[in-house]
Design an enzyme around this catalytic site. Structure first.
Site, mmCIF file in Angstrom:
data_model
loop_
_atom_site.group_PDB
_atom_site.id
_atom_site.type_symbol
_atom_site.label_atom_id
_atom_site.label_comp_id
_atom_site.label_asym_id
_atom_site.label_seq_id
_atom_site.Cartn_x
_atom_site.Cartn_y
_atom_site.Cartn_z
ATOM 1 N N ASN A 11 0.941 -1.205 -0.005
ATOM 2 C CA ASN A 11 -0.029 -0.012 -0.033
ATOM 3 C C ASN A 11 1.050 1.212 0.140
ATOM 4 O OD1 ASN A 11 -1.828 1.954 0.655
ATOM 5 N ND2 ASN A 11 -2.360 1.529 2.608
ATOM 6 N N TRP A 12 1.122 2.057 -1.181
ATOM 7 C CA TRP A 12 1.972 2.808 -1.372
ATOM 8 C C TRP A 12 1.264 4.292 -0.643
ATOM 9 C CZ3 TRP A 12 3.929 2.834 -6.907
ATOM 10 C CH2 TRP A 12 5.014 1.320 -6.916
ATOM 11 N N HIS A 101 -9.599 1.174 4.758
ATOM 12 C CA HIS A 101 -8.154 1.731 5.492
ATOM 13 C C HIS A 101 -8.440 2.559 6.597
ATOM 14 C CE1 HIS A 101 -4.154 2.612 6.414
ATOM 15 N NE2 HIS A 101 -3.818 1.391 5.782
ATOM 16 N N GLU A 173 -5.305 -4.620 10.678
ATOM 17 C CA GLU A 173 -4.320 -3.540 10.863
ATOM 18 C C GLU A 173 -4.449 -2.829 12.131
ATOM 19 O OE1 GLU A 173 -2.238 -2.454 7.084
ATOM 20 O OE2 GLU A 173 -4.156 -1.149 7.350
ATOM 21 N N SER A 219 3.616 -1.959 10.343
ATOM 22 C CA SER A 219 5.172 -2.140 10.428
ATOM 23 C C SER A 219 5.757 -3.315 10.148
ATOM 24 C CB SER A 219 5.394 -1.448 12.103
ATOM 25 O OG SER A 219 5.202 -0.310 12.186
ATOM 26 N N GLY A 240 2.963 -0.914 4.424
ATOM 27 C CA GLY A 240 2.932 0.294 3.851
ATOM 28 C C GLY A 240 4.192 0.849 3.608
ATOM 29 N N GLY A 241 5.099 1.516 4.638
ATOM 30 C CA GLY A 241 6.312 2.064 4.420
ATOM 31 C C GLY A 241 7.345 1.213 3.814
HETATM 32 P P1 13P Z 1 2.979 0.628 7.785
HETATM 33 O O1 13P Z 1 3.625 -0.709 7.090
HETATM 34 O O2 13P Z 1 3.939 1.782 7.224
HETATM 35 O O3 13P Z 1 2.946 0.538 9.267
HETATM 36 O O4 13P Z 1 1.471 0.852 7.139
HETATM 37 C C1 13P Z 1 0.585 -0.147 7.493
HETATM 38 C C2 13P Z 1 -0.475 0.194 6.450
HETATM 39 O O5 13P Z 1 -1.259 1.053 7.039
HETATM 40 C C3 13P Z 1 -0.762 -0.772 5.224
HETATM 41 O O6 13P Z 1 -1.980 -0.548 4.647
#
Ligand code: 13P
Length: 258
Positions: A11-12, A101, A173, A219, A240-241
């Site tokens: 998820n960018w 989300h 999440e 994370s 995400g990150g």
């Molecule tokens: P991170 O991996 O940056 O914690 O983000 C998780 C996220 O929200 C994926 O949808």
């Protein structure tokens, strides 16, 4: 052994323009071997403006990746300035759409009812819906996290209909783990995933609950992907990150050989 096909999704969020997106997917693919694609779904969810470019690249280079979108409108068409319909996404070969989300629930006031309507639109257009649920830190501190998430789940997936349960994915999440560097322990994530699966059996039936995939997100990094995916009820990750780094996302996707 579960027969569910693991799904690792990037998820960018609101990062990468369409040129950067092409570069990132090319770099990511460069790090992968053919075997890394086997037996798992790899999904890239760029911003809307990069969907077409990423789709063209996936087709041209025959990359065994799937395209995902981060949001969709509930209605099929209409006077909804700035919105994108499920049919438009499907036409672009979008296979997966994130709905609900926590950032959209928080900043765009998306309720469970809206999330439910969006998931319905996604499934009706023949795509897979990734329905996101997760508790806030206060809920966990109050030991109320399971109830909060199951209530959210119930209202978000109520009366969804699908012929293939693979069309529905649940992403757990925990909000406090997103972008914070804090992950739920694998045991905590498993405890919630197992509760989610039991609830899915109540909402749908046992066969559907056994086939619906549950991802963990929050994370996720190369260093913790293995322990997360080792859990019985966790069938993938929503990243995400770490998905904004070609090297890190490749390490996550290729975790079986590294
Ligand atoms: P991170 O991996 O940056 O914690 O983000 C998780 C996220 O929200 C994926 O949808």
């Amino acid at each position: 052994m579960s027969t569910r096909t693991p799904i690792i999704a990037a998820n960018w969020k609101m990062y990468k323009d369409h040129l950067e997106a092409i570069q990132l997917v090319q770099q990511f693919a460069y790090h992968l071997k053919e075997e890394d694609y086997d037996g798992q779904h790899i999904v890239i969810c760029p911003p809307f403006t990069a969907l077409r470019s990423v789709q063209t690249l996936i087709h041209a280079d025959k990359l065994p990746m799937l395209l995902g979108a981060q949001n969709v409108h509930t209605d099929a068409s209409g006077a909804f300035t700035g919105e994108i319909s499920a049919a438009m996404l499907a036409r672009l070969d979008t296979a997966y759409v994130l709905v609900g989300h926590s950032e959209r629930r928080m900043y765009n006031a998306e309720t469970d009812a809206v999330v439910n309507a969006k998931a319905r639109a996604v499934l009706a257009a023949g795509m897979h819906a990734i329905v996101c649920v997760g508790e806030m830190l206060d809920d966990r501190r109050a030991n109320n996290h399971i109830k909060v998430v199951l209530d959210q789940l119930h209202a978000s997936v109520a009366q969804l209909s699908f012929t293939d349960p693979e069309a529905l994915v649940i992403a757990y999440e925990p909000v406090w783990a997103i972008g914070s560097g804090e992950t739920a322990t694998s045991q905590d994530a498993q405890e919630m995933a197992s509760a989610i699966r039991s609830e899915l059996a109540q909402i749908f039936d046992q066969a559907a609950a056994d086939a619906i995939r549950i991802q963990y997100g929050g994370s996720v990094k190369p260093g913790n992907i293995r322990s997360i995916l080792a859990q019985d009820d966790i069938d993938g990750a929503l990243v995400g990150g770490a998905s904004l780094s070609a090297e890190d996302f490749a390490l996550i996707v290729a975790h079986r050989r590294l």
